[in-house]
Scaffold this motif. Structure first.
Motif, PDB file in Angstrom:
ATOM      1  N   ASN A   5       0.809  -1.210   0.000  1.00 25.66           N
ATOM      2  CA  ASN A   5       0.000   0.000   0.000  1.00 25.66           C
ATOM      3  C   ASN A   5       0.846   1.267   0.000  1.00 25.66           C
ATOM      4  N   THR A   6       2.164   1.122  -0.149  1.00 25.67           N
ATOM      5  CA  THR A   6       3.025   2.296  -0.186  1.00 25.67           C
ATOM      6  C   THR A   6       3.364   2.648  -1.630  1.00 25.67           C
ATOM      7  N   TYR A   7       4.004   3.762  -1.819  1.00 25.59           N
ATOM      8  CA  TYR A   7       4.401   4.212  -3.144  1.00 25.59           C
ATOM      9  C   TYR A   7       5.840   3.814  -3.460  1.00 25.59           C
ATOM     10  N   GLY A   8       6.403   2.951  -2.633  1.00 27.96           N
ATOM     11  CA  GLY A   8       7.752   2.467  -2.885  1.00 27.96           C
ATOM     12  C   GLY A   8       8.789   3.559  -2.750  1.00 27.96           C
ATOM     13  N   ILE A   9       9.797   3.478  -3.583  1.00 27.28           N
ATOM     14  CA  ILE A   9      10.911   4.419  -3.487  1.00 27.28           C
ATOM     15  C   ILE A   9      10.480   5.850  -3.792  1.00 27.28           C
ATOM     16  N   ILE A  10       9.350   6.008  -4.489  1.00 34.50           N
ATOM     17  CA  ILE A  10       8.829   7.347  -4.790  1.00 34.50           C
ATOM     18  C   ILE A  10       8.487   8.100  -3.494  1.00 34.50           C
ATOM     19  N   SER A  11       8.193   7.359  -2.420  1.00 33.61           N
ATOM     20  CA  SER A  11       7.824   8.008  -1.159  1.00 33.61           C
ATOM     21  C   SER A  11       8.973   8.823  -0.572  1.00 33.61           C
ATOM     22  N   ILE A  33       7.262  23.773   2.043  1.00 39.35           N
ATOM     23  CA  ILE A  33       6.007  23.904   1.297  1.00 39.35           C
ATOM     24  C   ILE A  33       6.119  23.175  -0.046  1.00 39.35           C
ATOM     25  N   VAL A  34       7.236  23.400  -0.742  1.00 36.25           N
ATOM     26  CA  VAL A  34       7.436  22.749  -2.044  1.00 36.25           C
ATOM     27  C   VAL A  34       7.478  21.231  -1.875  1.00 36.25           C
ATOM     28  N   GLY A  35       8.223  20.754  -0.856  1.00 37.95           N
ATOM     29  CA  GLY A  35       8.325  19.317  -0.631  1.00 37.95           C
ATOM     30  C   GLY A  35       6.981  18.674  -0.336  1.00 37.95           C
ATOM     31  N   SER A  36       6.192  19.344   0.504  1.00 45.84           N
ATOM     32  CA  SER A  36       4.869  18.793   0.820  1.00 45.84           C
ATOM     33  C   SER A  36       3.951  18.832  -0.396  1.00 45.84           C
ATOM     34  N   LEU A  37       4.075  19.881  -1.217  1.00 43.66           N
ATOM     35  CA  LEU A  37       3.279  19.945  -2.452  1.00 43.66           C
ATOM     36  C   LEU A  37       3.659  18.803  -3.394  1.00 43.66           C
ATOM     37  N   VAL A  38       4.945  18.503  -3.471  1.00 43.90           N
ATOM     38  CA  VAL A  38       5.388  17.378  -4.297  1.00 43.90           C
ATOM     39  C   VAL A  38       4.729  16.089  -3.816  1.00 43.90           C
ATOM     40  N   GLY A  39       4.669  15.929  -2.486  1.00 45.57           N
ATOM     41  CA  GLY A  39       4.020  14.747  -1.923  1.00 45.57           C
ATOM     42  C   GLY A  39       2.572  14.637  -2.338  1.00 45.57           C
ATOM     43  N   PHE A  40       1.849  15.748  -2.302  1.00 48.05           N
ATOM     44  CA  PHE A  40       0.431  15.707  -2.647  1.00 48.05           C
ATOM     45  C   PHE A  40       0.213  15.604  -4.160  1.00 48.05           C
ATOM     46  N   ALA A 332       1.970  14.078   4.335  1.00 45.02           N
ATOM     47  CA  ALA A 332       2.212  13.557   2.998  1.00 45.02           C
ATOM     48  C   ALA A 332       3.039  12.280   3.065  1.00 45.02           C
ATOM     49  N   ASN A 333       4.092  12.298   3.896  1.00 44.64           N
ATOM     50  CA  ASN A 333       4.933  11.107   4.044  1.00 44.64           C
ATOM     51  C   ASN A 333       4.141   9.922   4.583  1.00 44.64           C
ATOM     52  N   GLU A 334       3.227  10.215   5.502  1.00 42.98           N
ATOM     53  CA  GLU A 334       2.403   9.151   6.091  1.00 42.98           C
ATOM     54  C   GLU A 334       1.506   8.513   5.035  1.00 42.98           C
ATOM     55  N   GLU A 335       0.878   9.344   4.210  1.00 43.25           N
ATOM     56  CA  GLU A 335      -0.013   8.813   3.178  1.00 43.25           C
ATOM     57  C   GLU A 335       0.763   8.112   2.061  1.00 43.25           C
ATOM     58  N   LEU A 336       2.005   8.555   1.845  1.00 41.51           N
ATOM     59  CA  LEU A 336       2.846   7.895   0.844  1.00 41.51           C
ATOM     60  C   LEU A 336       3.390   6.561   1.347  1.00 41.51           C
ATOM     61  N   GLY A 337       3.270   6.340   2.658  1.00 40.41           N
ATOM     62  CA  GLY A 337       3.754   5.085   3.226  1.00 40.41           C
ATOM     63  C   GLY A 337       5.254   5.040   3.380  1.00 40.41           C
TER      64      GLY A 337
END
Length: 459
Positions: A5-11, A33-40, A332-337
């Motif tokens: 359920n994770t996004y793998g190395i993309i996370s 802000i930019v990093g979190s936007l990238v996550g979303f 964002a990191n949490e949702e990316l797994g």
């Protein structure tokens, strides 16, 4: 653990974006802000902006405590400065600290004495000692490193701090008890194995006394300070842009009294202890005591006290925004797994002998990447500690490795709360701290990893 359920190395991408862009631009808030936007963007594609805003609203709604705590700290800092308390303590410290070495060792000792909470440590020591060390041409970057080297490290080594209470709770929830049958006993049995915390505290004065020579950007910062420029270049750049007021002493020296610093800080410590570690309540009580002390001394009127308090609260808006933005990145990191992905990749390596060193490095990386220390412990401890019991590893050694990893992250994660607060207290930028202090942590990290490997194999 299933990583399907994770996004793998993309996370890893949002964290990489934050670190790389911050090192290049020397900006922190914007990079978060930019990093979190990238996550979303990864998570939501076209709807990333609306989801980012929703996450921001959720974070700000959940983070009233942080907003109030940082604001209260800002009020206390401003009151201690405007009352002359900080200047009075600096004058007293200058009389006692006749040499640069004594000034730095005094800073280190004060950092050890304030062990209740790392926030309180960073607040009290930075305000108390920055003018003293300025007189001996100590760079603000080295002052920040010296103070933060105690910080969380001292808090975990003395088992009556906020960190100790939290970790004891983790042990209790997992039914890990010490030889006395209590979770606090288990925590105390882990203390000798908290290698990074011990090394961070021990190495700081060795750097201060030049027993171990400084190197890298910190050495350059000290060379600059020796020529009379204790602040980093970014400080003067902000002055030119008008985004920062010049640091100067406005108090009449005859009205500067050390007691106006010492009494509020003692009250802060006592009030925090009495209220079971409630640092917010301790801060509110301290502000009331400041009013009772400063207004009758005619150091300020009631109206001036209110104006100073408001200015102090708002002065921490950038600090607060920085921490809350890091929480958005954390979501964002949490949702990316990110965490389950890393743990899933590491789990096959978790043999009894390697478990302590891998737990240390794993938690250090995750806590740094997520900017969350207690949060990572809460996620990782229920996985790693039962595994330690199952494979017959020393559970106290493994628990200490987890704690040491979070202390490292507290000392190095330049967009998290600890570094943000110490940077505010020493009046430097988070990136100034990161550039100079992080290289110095290579020594305790490397030594800690070696010790966890050795002890893991032996016991």
């Amino acid at each position: 653990m299933d990583a399907s359920n994770t996004y793998g190395i993309i996370s890893l991408l949002p964290v990489v974006v934050v670190i790389v862009s911050a090192l290049i631009t020397k900006r922190t808030l914007e990079c978060l802000i930019v990093g979190s936007l990238v996550g979303f963007v990864i998570l939501e594609k076209q709807n990333f902006l609306s989801e980012w805003v929703a996450a921001a609203q959720e974070v700000f709604g959940e983070s009233a405590w942080y907003i109030l705590v940082f604001g209260v700290f800002g009020v206390i800092i401003m009151l201690l400065e405007k009352s002359g308390g900080a200047q009075g303590l600096s004058q007293l410290g200058t009389k006692f600290a006749k040499t640069r070495g004594v000034a730095l060792i005094s800073t280190w000792i004060l950092g050890i004495l304030i062990f209740i909470d790392d926030y309180l440590n960073n607040l009290g020591v930075s305000v108390a000692m920055r003018n003293v060390t300025d007189k001996f041409k100590v760079s603000r970057e080295f002052l920040a490193y010296l103070i933060n080297s105690t910080g969380a490290a001292v808090c975990v080594l003395i088992p009556i701090s906020s960190w100790a209470v939290f970790m004891s709770g983790q042990y209790e929830s997992l039914e890990i008890m010490g030889s006395d049958g209590t979770s606090l006993g288990a925590y105390i049995q882990s203390i000798p194995y908290m290698f990074y915390a011990w090394l961070a505290v021990i190495l700081a004065p060795l750097f201060a006394l030049k027993i171990i020579p400084l190197f890298g950007p910190m050495r350059k910062a000290e060379q600059r300070a020796a020529q009379g420029q204790v602040f980093p270049p970014s400080y003067y750049e902000q002055l030119e842009k008008g985004t920062m007021e010049e640091v100067k002493e406005e108090m009449d020296p005859s009205k500067a009294r050390a007691v106006n610093f010492i009494v509020p800080m003692v009250v802060f410590v006592i009030a925090t202890i009495v209220t079971d570690g409630d640092i917010l309540m301790g801060g509110v009580v301290t502000i009331i005591v400041c009013a009772v002390m400063f207004i009758p001394q005619k150091l300020m009127t009631v109206a001036e006290f209110c104006d100073i308090s408001f200015k102090g609260f708002t002065s921490m808006s950038f600090v607060t925004g920085l921490v809350l933005t890091s929480f958005i990145l954390g979501k964002a990191n949490e949702e990316l797994g990110l965490t389950p992905y890393i743990i899933d990749k590491v789990e096959p390596l978790l043999s009894p002998g390697l478990l302590p060193v891998i737990a240390f490095l794993l938690v250090a990386f995750l806590a740094f990447a997520c900017g969350s220390f207690w949060g990572i412990i809460a996620i990782v401890a229920p996985i790693i500690l039962p595994l330690a019991v199952a494979v017959d590893a020393n559970v106290y050694l493994v628990g200490a490795a987890i704690i040491s990893g979070t202390v490292f992250a507290s000392h190095t994660c330049f967009y998290a709360d600890a570094v943000t607060l110490i940077s505010a207290g020493t009046q430097i930028q988070n990136t100034d701290y990161a550039k100079t202090a992080i290289p110095l942590t290579i020594i305790p990290v490397a030594l800690s990893a070696i010790l966890y490997l050795i002890f893991g194999m032996v016991i």
